[in-house]
Design a protein around this motif. Structure first.
Motif, PDB file in Angstrom:
ATOM      1  N   GLY A 158       0.838  -1.219  -0.001  1.00 16.79           N
ATOM      2  CA  GLY A 158      -0.088  -0.104  -0.010  1.00 16.79           C
ATOM      3  C   GLY A 158       0.795   1.247  -0.019  1.00 16.79           C
ATOM      4  N   LEU A 159       1.650   1.545  -1.102  1.00 17.26           N
ATOM      5  CA  LEU A 159       2.154   2.677  -1.314  1.00 17.26           C
ATOM      6  C   LEU A 159       1.127   3.812  -1.614  1.00 17.26           C
ATOM      7  CD1 LEU A 159       5.401   2.231  -3.023  1.00 17.26           C
ATOM      8  CD2 LEU A 159       5.230   2.868  -0.788  1.00 17.26           C
ATOM      9  N   SER A 160       1.072   5.193  -1.049  1.00 15.45           N
ATOM     10  CA  SER A 160       0.475   6.009  -1.229  1.00 15.45           C
ATOM     11  C   SER A 160       0.555   6.934  -2.458  1.00 15.45           C
ATOM     12  CB  SER A 160       0.043   7.097  -0.104  1.00 15.45           C
ATOM     13  OG  SER A 160       1.222   7.858   0.258  1.00 15.45           O
ATOM     14  N   ALA A 161       1.791   6.918  -2.830  1.00 11.50           N
ATOM     15  CA  ALA A 161       2.283   7.390  -4.251  1.00 11.50           C
ATOM     16  C   ALA A 161       3.322   6.856  -4.714  1.00 11.50           C
ATOM     17  CB  ALA A 161       2.367   8.945  -3.919  1.00 11.50           C
ATOM     18  N   LEU A 162       3.628   7.223  -6.052  1.00  8.92           N
ATOM     19  CA  LEU A 162       5.002   6.762  -6.529  1.00  8.92           C
ATOM     20  C   LEU A 162       5.882   8.040  -6.748  1.00  8.92           C
ATOM     21  CD1 LEU A 162       3.522   4.142  -9.214  1.00  8.92           C
ATOM     22  CD2 LEU A 162       4.404   3.721  -7.022  1.00  8.92           C
ATOM     23  N   SER A 163       6.951   8.176  -6.238  1.00 11.70           N
ATOM     24  CA  SER A 163       7.641   9.307  -6.295  1.00 11.70           C
ATOM     25  C   SER A 163       9.259   9.136  -6.004  1.00 11.70           C
ATOM     26  CB  SER A 163       7.179  10.270  -5.313  1.00 11.70           C
ATOM     27  OG  SER A 163       7.913  11.338  -5.120  1.00 11.70           O
ATOM     28  N   ASP A 164       9.973   9.799  -6.639  1.00 16.32           N
ATOM     29  CA  ASP A 164      11.535   9.816  -5.950  1.00 16.32           C
ATOM     30  C   ASP A 164      11.449  10.256  -4.608  1.00 16.32           C
ATOM     31  OD1 ASP A 164      10.883  12.320  -6.996  1.00 16.32           O
ATOM     32  OD2 ASP A 164      13.012  12.433  -8.044  1.00 16.32           O
ATOM     33  N   LYS A 165      10.493  11.168  -4.144  1.00 18.48           N
ATOM     34  CA  LYS A 165      10.632  11.801  -2.617  1.00 18.48           C
ATOM     35  C   LYS A 165       9.961  10.514  -1.939  1.00 18.48           C
ATOM     36  CE  LYS A 165      10.317  16.489  -3.915  1.00 18.48           C
ATOM     37  NZ  LYS A 165      10.887  16.159  -5.348  1.00 18.48           N
ATOM     38  N   PRO A 166      10.223  10.623  -0.222  1.00 15.14           N
ATOM     39  CA  PRO A 166       9.702   9.816   0.479  1.00 15.14           C
ATOM     40  C   PRO A 166       8.182   9.503   0.411  1.00 15.14           C
ATOM     41  CG  PRO A 166      11.521  10.797   1.526  1.00 15.14           C
ATOM     42  CD  PRO A 166      11.216  11.544   0.292  1.00 15.14           C
ATOM     43  N   VAL A 167       7.605   8.429   0.624  1.00 12.32           N
ATOM     44  CA  VAL A 167       6.145   8.551   0.555  1.00 12.32           C
ATOM     45  C   VAL A 167       5.724   7.707   1.876  1.00 12.32           C
ATOM     46  CG1 VAL A 167       5.627   8.817  -1.959  1.00 12.32           C
ATOM     47  CG2 VAL A 167       6.217   6.460  -0.922  1.00 12.32           C
ATOM     48  N   ILE A 168       4.484   7.523   2.046  1.00 14.43           N
ATOM     49  CA  ILE A 168       3.799   6.845   3.240  1.00 14.43           C
ATOM     50  C   ILE A 168       3.524   5.381   2.745  1.00 14.43           C
ATOM     51  CG2 ILE A 168       2.069   7.080   5.028  1.00 14.43           C
ATOM     52  CD1 ILE A 168       2.272   9.593   5.055  1.00 14.43           C
ATOM     53  N   TRP A 169       4.071   4.437   3.391  1.00 12.77           N
ATOM     54  CA  TRP A 169       3.701   3.254   3.207  1.00 12.77           C
ATOM     55  C   TRP A 169       2.539   2.766   4.544  1.00 12.77           C
ATOM     56  CZ3 TRP A 169       4.991  -0.901   6.648  1.00 12.77           C
ATOM     57  CH2 TRP A 169       4.344  -2.404   6.263  1.00 12.77           C
ATOM     58  N   LYS A 170       1.639   2.104   4.187  1.00 14.02           N
ATOM     59  CA  LYS A 170       0.659   1.901   5.245  1.00 14.02           C
ATOM     60  C   LYS A 170       0.766   0.217   5.169  1.00 14.02           C
ATOM     61  CE  LYS A 170      -2.067   6.052   5.035  1.00 14.02           C
ATOM     62  NZ  LYS A 170      -3.234   6.484   4.624  1.00 14.02           N
ATOM     63  N   GLY A 171       0.689  -0.407   6.334  1.00 15.10           N
ATOM     64  CA  GLY A 171       0.540  -1.775   6.402  1.00 15.10           C
ATOM     65  C   GLY A 171       0.367  -2.081   7.932  1.00 15.10           C
ATOM     66  N   TYR A 172       0.735  -3.323   8.127  1.00  7.79           N
ATOM     67  CA  TYR A 172       0.424  -3.874   9.536  1.00  7.79           C
ATOM     68  C   TYR A 172       1.439  -4.932  10.071  1.00  7.79           C
ATOM     69  CZ  TYR A 172      -1.901  -7.708   6.856  1.00  7.79           C
ATOM     70  OH  TYR A 172      -2.194  -8.659   6.133  1.00  7.79           O
ATOM     71  N   VAL A 173       1.328  -5.303  11.154  1.00  6.96           N
ATOM     72  CA  VAL A 173       2.180  -6.299  11.765  1.00  6.96           C
ATOM     73  C   VAL A 173       1.314  -7.557  12.249  1.00  6.96           C
ATOM     74  CG1 VAL A 173       3.851  -7.022  13.665  1.00  6.96           C
ATOM     75  CG2 VAL A 173       4.185  -4.516  12.347  1.00  6.96           C
ATOM     76  N   ALA A 174       1.500  -8.561  11.892  1.00  9.27           N
ATOM     77  CA  ALA A 174       0.570  -9.593  12.154  1.00  9.27           C
ATOM     78  C   ALA A 174       1.364 -10.548  13.345  1.00  9.27           C
ATOM     79  CB  ALA A 174       0.495 -10.665  11.106  1.00  9.27           C
ATOM     80  N   TYR A 175       0.449 -10.863  14.460  1.00  6.99           N
ATOM     81  CA  TYR A 175       1.019 -11.570  15.604  1.00  6.99           C
ATOM     82  C   TYR A 175       0.082 -12.546  16.216  1.00  6.99           C
ATOM     83  CZ  TYR A 175      -1.077  -8.055  18.536  1.00  6.99           C
ATOM     84  OH  TYR A 175      -2.012  -7.101  19.070  1.00  6.99           O
ATOM     85  N   ALA A 176       0.368 -13.422  16.853  1.00  7.69           N
ATOM     86  CA  ALA A 176      -0.354 -14.158  17.672  1.00  7.69           C
ATOM     87  C   ALA A 176      -1.844 -14.686  16.719  1.00  7.69           C
ATOM     88  CB  ALA A 176      -1.048 -13.518  18.876  1.00  7.69           C
ATOM     89  N   GLY A 177      -1.173 -15.545  15.550  1.00  3.59           N
ATOM     90  CA  GLY A 177      -2.193 -16.095  14.896  1.00  3.59           C
ATOM     91  C   GLY A 177      -2.603 -14.915  14.049  1.00  3.59           C
ATOM     92  N   ASN A 178      -3.998 -14.667  14.330  1.00  3.66           N
ATOM     93  CA  ASN A 178      -4.851 -13.602  13.453  1.00  3.66           C
ATOM     94  C   ASN A 178      -4.829 -12.170  14.039  1.00  3.66           C
ATOM     95  OD1 ASN A 178      -6.518 -14.045  15.589  1.00  3.66           O
ATOM     96  ND2 ASN A 178      -8.357 -14.700  14.109  1.00  3.66           N
ATOM     97  N   ARG A 179      -3.919 -11.914  15.067  1.00  2.00           N
ATOM     98  CA  ARG A 179      -4.237 -10.582  15.690  1.00  2.00           C
ATOM     99  C   ARG A 179      -3.039  -9.541  14.776  1.00  2.00           C
ATOM    100  NH1 ARG A 179      -5.706 -10.181  21.284  1.00  2.00           N
ATOM    101  NH2 ARG A 179      -5.043  -8.152  20.880  1.00  2.00           N
ATOM    102  N   ARG A 180      -3.410  -8.466  14.556  1.00  4.17           N
ATOM    103  CA  ARG A 180      -2.506  -7.358  14.088  1.00  4.17           C
ATOM    104  C   ARG A 180      -2.799  -5.974  14.653  1.00  4.17           C
ATOM    105  NH1 ARG A 180      -5.107  -7.160   8.060  1.00  4.17           N
ATOM    106  NH2 ARG A 180      -6.744  -6.083   8.397  1.00  4.17           N
ATOM    107  N   PHE A 181      -1.444  -5.234  14.087  1.00  6.11           N
ATOM    108  CA  PHE A 181      -2.040  -3.906  14.542  1.00  6.11           C
ATOM    109  C   PHE A 181      -1.444  -3.048  13.246  1.00  6.11           C
ATOM    110  CE2 PHE A 181       2.364  -4.783  16.573  1.00  6.11           C
ATOM    111  CZ  PHE A 181       3.388  -3.464  15.890  1.00  6.11           C
ATOM    112  N   SER A 182      -1.832  -1.655  12.955  1.00 10.10           N
ATOM    113  CA  SER A 182      -1.478  -1.012  11.783  1.00 10.10           C
ATOM    114  C   SER A 182      -0.397  -0.356  12.124  1.00 10.10           C
ATOM    115  CB  SER A 182      -2.691  -0.295  11.563  1.00 10.10           C
ATOM    116  OG  SER A 182      -3.782  -1.107  11.345  1.00 10.10           O
ATOM    117  N   THR A 183       0.305  -0.210  10.969  1.00  5.55           N
ATOM    118  CA  THR A 183       1.664   0.527  11.316  1.00  5.55           C
ATOM    119  C   THR A 183       1.911   1.576   9.871  1.00  5.55           C
ATOM    120  OG1 THR A 183       3.926   0.789  11.826  1.00  5.55           O
ATOM    121  CG2 THR A 183       3.240  -1.208  10.662  1.00  5.55           C
TER     122      THR A 183
END
Length: 174
Positions: free
Chosen positions: A1-26
């Motif tokens: 999930g990149l929010s843009a395509l650029s040669d400058k830094p962009v925000i990547w949104k994702g999540y970390v999965a843990y304990a089976g089906n649990r996760r938190f966004s980052t």
């Protein structure tokens, strides 16, 4: 999930999965860069023109991820025609080319007709251009009647009488 395509830094949104089906966004501020070969035209390219190996060169591209898929090997140009004019030195992308059509508009084509054990071969005039598998309209040059047929190969179409698209006669709209 990149929010843009650029040669400058962009925000990547994702999540970390843990304990089976649990996760938190980052999220993270990232700069994505690629290094890959790209084909570049050596001379201007006109609509409908094909290119081959000697007419292109390979350059290494280093930079941001691109939205379009660049051609990376001269082999990828086989059987393709330019969709639009391109200047000399242009990077070549997949969407700038299309496969050649097996049947051209107003071309005299071989028409194959099968009805049970009967096989008939005749001539017709293609009203539309088409690629293998396309359904196009064909005109009988003697009677002027128009019917539909499937493009089989270069200069050949097939009609199946009584089929879903076979020998469907189009009304003359004049």
């Amino acid at each position: 999930g990149l929010s843009a395509l650029s040669d400058k830094p962009v925000i990547w949104k994702g999540y970390v999965a843990y304990a089976g089906n649990r996760r938190f966004s980052t999220w993270a501020n990232v700069r994505v860069a690629i290094r890959e070969p790209h084909l570049v035209s050596l001379a201007p390219v006109r609509v409908g023109q094909s290119l081959s190996g000697p007419e292109v060169k390979t350059e290494i591209y280093e930079g941001p991820l691109l939205r379009e898929k660049a051609l990376t090997s001269p082999d990828q140009l086989t059987g393709l025609l330019a969709r639009r004019d391109l200047p000399a030195g242009a990077t070549l992308f997949e969407d700038q080319f299309e496969a050649a059509k097996e049947v051209q508009r107003n071309e005299l084509v071989t028409v194959l007709i099968e009805a049970g054990p009967a096989h008939i071969e005749t001539q017709g005039v293609a009203i539309w251009a088409g690629r293998r598998g396309d359904i196009i309209s064909v005109r009988n040059p003697k009677t002027g009647r128009v019917y539909r047929a499937r493009v089989e190969q270069k200069g050949t179409v097939r009609v199946v009488p009584g089929g879903a698209v076979g020998l469907v006669v189009e009304e003359n709209k004049s």
